[in-house]
Enzyme design. Structure first.
Site, PDB file in Angstrom:
ATOM      1  N   ALA A 117       0.818  -1.208   0.000  1.00  0.00           N
ATOM      2  CA  ALA A 117       0.000   0.000   0.000  1.00  0.00           C
ATOM      3  C   ALA A 117       0.854   1.261   0.000  1.00  0.00           C
ATOM      4  CB  ALA A 117      -0.958  -0.007   1.191  1.00  0.00           C
ATOM      5  N   GLN A 127      -6.579  -0.880   5.300  1.00  0.00           N
ATOM      6  CA  GLN A 127      -7.153  -1.466   6.513  1.00  0.00           C
ATOM      7  C   GLN A 127      -8.534  -2.055   6.279  1.00  0.00           C
ATOM      8  OE1 GLN A 127      -6.011  -1.877   9.672  1.00  0.00           O
ATOM      9  NE2 GLN A 127      -4.012  -0.995   9.232  1.00  0.00           N
ATOM     10  N   CYS A 144       7.674   5.780  17.442  1.00  0.00           N
ATOM     11  CA  CYS A 144       9.055   5.921  17.864  1.00  0.00           C
ATOM     12  C   CYS A 144       9.881   6.417  16.687  1.00  0.00           C
ATOM     13  CB  CYS A 144       9.606   4.600  18.373  1.00  0.00           C
ATOM     14  SG  CYS A 144       9.037   4.248  20.008  1.00  0.00           S
ATOM     15  N   THR A 184       9.586  -6.768 -12.617  1.00  0.00           N
ATOM     16  CA  THR A 184       9.101  -8.140 -12.707  1.00  0.00           C
ATOM     17  C   THR A 184       8.161  -8.440 -11.555  1.00  0.00           C
ATOM     18  OG1 THR A 184      11.149  -8.794 -13.767  1.00  0.00           O
ATOM     19  CG2 THR A 184       9.848 -10.557 -12.767  1.00  0.00           C
ATOM     20  N   SER A 218      -3.328  -3.645   0.407  1.00  0.00           N
ATOM     21  CA  SER A 218      -2.124  -4.319   0.884  1.00  0.00           C
ATOM     22  C   SER A 218      -2.459  -5.747   1.285  1.00  0.00           C
ATOM     23  CB  SER A 218      -1.551  -3.567   2.088  1.00  0.00           C
ATOM     24  OG  SER A 218      -0.447  -4.265   2.612  1.00  0.00           O
ATOM     25  N   ALA A 219      -1.683  -6.728   0.805  1.00  0.00           N
ATOM     26  CA  ALA A 219      -1.992  -8.133   1.086  1.00  0.00           C
ATOM     27  C   ALA A 219      -1.781  -8.489   2.552  1.00  0.00           C
ATOM     28  CB  ALA A 219      -1.133  -9.048   0.201  1.00  0.00           C
TER      29      ALA A 219
HETATM   30  C1  LIG Z   1      -0.287  -0.814   6.506  1.00  0.00           C
HETATM   31  C2  LIG Z   1      -0.802   0.409   5.868  1.00  0.00           C
HETATM   32  C3  LIG Z   1      -0.120   1.022   4.816  1.00  0.00           C
HETATM   33  C4  LIG Z   1       1.199   0.505   4.305  1.00  0.00           C
HETATM   34  O1  LIG Z   1       1.021  -0.698   3.630  1.00  0.00           O
HETATM   35  P1  LIG Z   1       2.292  -1.588   3.190  1.00  0.00           P
HETATM   36  O2  LIG Z   1       1.680  -2.630   2.317  1.00  0.00           O
HETATM   37  O3  LIG Z   1       2.865  -2.127   4.462  1.00  0.00           O
HETATM   38  O4  LIG Z   1       3.220  -0.702   2.474  1.00  0.00           O
HETATM   39  C5  LIG Z   1      -0.671   2.148   4.261  1.00  0.00           C
HETATM   40  N1  LIG Z   1      -1.825   2.650   4.691  1.00  0.00           N
HETATM   41  C6  LIG Z   1      -2.520   2.091   5.703  1.00  0.00           C
HETATM   42  C7  LIG Z   1      -3.809   2.687   6.143  1.00  0.00           C
HETATM   43  C8  LIG Z   1      -2.019   0.959   6.331  1.00  0.00           C
HETATM   44  O5  LIG Z   1      -2.698   0.418   7.341  1.00  0.00           O
END
Ligand SMILES: *Cc1c(COP(=O)(O)O)cnc(C)c1O
Length: 405
Positions: A76, A188, A335, A249, A208-209
């Site tokens: 994501a 999310q 952090c 790729t 995001s998977a």
């Molecule tokens: C986890 C998250 C991302 C980042 O996704 P990745 O696949 O880890 O790069 C972006 N936006 C939201 C709201 C997320 O919860």
């Protein structure tokens, strides 16, 4: 050797375990089916391409999109970067520089806020909208920010810290009235809520998977077709993969895993939502019945089924986490280097630093059950009581209550 119990995992907003069936689906593509999906001259390539195209359909189906609308990315973060840079730069170029305004929201993920800051350095004007005290973005706030120069609006579907669900359909409609494109970070929500890309109304969706029991390292940007398809300028240049929008790729095993996880999510999303809501409500009921002075951060019901974010006033979230090694969860702080910063999301709700720093985020998922929730609640109650008993801040807070009553 005695078996060491692993902590109870309550951090499903950070990542989810890869489902066993997803791992099984991926394995052949690490071994025998190792072809490059872009190889057009032999059976290895054809098998890889067929697997990727099947996965593309599975992921698209999860969000009611067409497979041709899906661009695979590394996650994501990359999808957000492609959406923000890609759509903003293309709109500015196509309008002869007239559309140079980007609107987003203060509670967005860093993967949206940081690209916004970078766009500002490229000369874009960026407006970051505040939210209501419950974390919701008021459509009127967006309406006031839009003008004829607005190229792109980016608002997330569900927040990763407080779980709050934004009124995307109303917000997207306003953006479109102003002639702007609309991007929605759905990392999310895609695995947790019913998500119909057309009905929700955004032009672009990031997925995001690993937030939906798939593998880390793969995600997607949905670029909706239709009369007003948003043009994107690519960010990665190379072999012209993914319709020229994302060269590189494809990670065939990860795409296959994403597809399998999406299929699983489509089947179990509604049932999961019911179960996770019940567990979440049980956890909150246990905590509030035993502990005074808790604040639930974010809207009480317009939130992800498994998400709960609570400030334990008078206690530092980090100290509480350190006292709870049997639980895996996270605090309301980020952090950055050695310094603990209160979460920008909690600050955007109007929480003072003390309330923001006393927050814990609970992310309930498929692996959790009632016994774990009860165990977690009991440990937290015990440790909050202990830390409050030692806390001068808590003393002041109590005295404040006594003086007022
Ligand atoms: C986890 C998250 C991302 C980042 O996704 P990745 O696949 O880890 O790069 C972006 N936006 C939201 C709201 C997320 O919860």
């Amino acid at each position: 050797m005695p078996r060491v119990e692993r902590p109870i995992y309550l951090d499903h907003n950070a990542t989810t375990p890869c489902d066993a069936s997803v791992v099984a689906a991926m394995l052949p593509f690490f071994r025998d089916e190792f072809g490059n999906a872009a190889s057009r001259t032999h059976a290895y390539g054809w098998a890889a391409e067929a697997a990727v195209e099947r996965a593309r359909e599975q992921v698209a189906r999860l969000v009611g999109a067409d497979a041709r609308e899906l661009i695979f990315t590394s996650g994501a973060t990359e999808a957000n970067n492609l959406a923000l840079f890609g759509a903003a730069r293309a709109a500015r170029a196509d309008s002869g520089g007239r559309r140079d305004h980007v609107v987003s929201c203060r509670t967005e993920h860093r993967a949206v806020l940081d690209p916004c800051a970078a766009l500002e350095r490229e000369g874009f004007r960026v407006t970051l909208l505040g939210v209501e005290r419950d974390g919701r973005l008021a459509p009127d706030a967006l309406r006031e920010a839009l003008d004829a120069r607005t190229a792109l609006v980016s608002v997330m579907h569900a927040n990763n810290e407080i779980g709050v669900i934004q009124p995307i359909a109303a917000l997207a409609a306003l953006a479109h009235e102003a002639g702007a494109a609309f991007h929605c970070d759905a990392a999310q929500s895609a695995g947790a809520l019913e998500l119909d890309a057309a009905r929700l109304g955004a032009d672009l969706y990031s997925l995001s998977a690993h937030k939906l029991y798939g593998p880390k390292g793969v995600g997607a940007l949905v670029v909706r077709r239709g009369p007003k398809r948003v043009r994107l300028e690519p960010v990665l240049h190379g072999g012209g993969h993914e319709r020229g929008l994302r060269s590189g790729t494809l990670p065939v095993p990860l795409c296959v895993g994403f597809g399998a996880a999406a299929e699983l999510a489509r089947a179990s999303r509604a049932g999961d939502a019911d179960r996770h809501t019940r567990l979440r409500d049980r956890l909150l009921a246990r905590l509030t019945s035993e502990l005074p002075d808790l604040v639930v951060n974010g809207h009480p019901s317009e939130r992800l089924p498994g998400n709960l974010n609570v400030s334990f006033l008078g206690v530092e979230g980090e100290a509480l986490l350190a006292a709870l090694p049997e639980l895996a969860l996270s605090s309301g702080s980020a952090c950055t280097s050695a310094k603990r910063e209160p979460s920008h999301v909690l600050r955007a709700l109007g929480a003072d630093p003390a309330r923001a720093l006393s927050a814990l985020r609970f992310g309930i998922g498929r692996g959790n059950d009632e016994a774990q929730i009860d165990e977690a609640a009991a440990r937290i109650v015990e440790q909050v009581r202990r830390l409050r008993a030692m806390s001068p801040v808590w003393d002041d807070l109590r005295r404040g209550h006594a003086a007022r009553s």
